[in-house]
Motif scaffolding. Structure first.
Motif: not given
Length: 134
Positions: A109, A113, A134
């Motif tokens: 994650k 990002r 995900i």
């Protein structure tokens, strides 16, 4: 696709890189934690080079029939540090990203990002995970 980034250069990442080279992808950017682990960079390069030297197509013939062809293909790879924004900014020229990081949801994650800040609009991010949503 002309340029693809691969996040992670472990066993799966190297296999993906090898497949991309064999498929004729012109440029490959490999991101990993190379600054933290400089020995890993050297071993990743050597292992991938050795694998490419032995790679065969479906007819059983070597993909790279000369050392020069192998060197030329290997030079299409850029080895970059995943944690530096300067390096991640180079994603702007990529058509896609293939993520092959370790199976750690938080890590994935965070990297997604980071990558999304630099990847061109509409460029896909593919994951190699087989067990996580995900």
């Amino acid at each position: 696709m002309k340029e693809i980034a691969v996040l992670g250069s472990g066993i799966m990442g190297k296999g993906i890189i090898q497949a991309l080279i064999a498929a004729g992808i012109l440029k490959i950017k490999v991101y990993d934690y190379f600054k933290k682990h400089p020995d890993f960079l050297a071993s990743s390069k050597k292992e991938l080079y050795d694998n490419l030297a032995k790679a065969k197509n479906t007819d059983g013939k070597f993909i790279f029939r000369s050392k020069k062809a192998l060197r030329d293909a290997f030079e299409r790879i850029s080895w970059l540090n995943i944690t530096f924004d300067d390096d991640l900014a180079l994603l702007k020229s990529c058509d896609a990203v293939i993520e092959a990081l370790k199976e750690d949801l938080m890590e994935k994650k965070l990297r997604y990002r980071d990558v999304e800040k630099f990847l061109p609009k509409g460029a896909p991010i593919f994951t190699n995970t087989s067990t996580m949503r995900i």
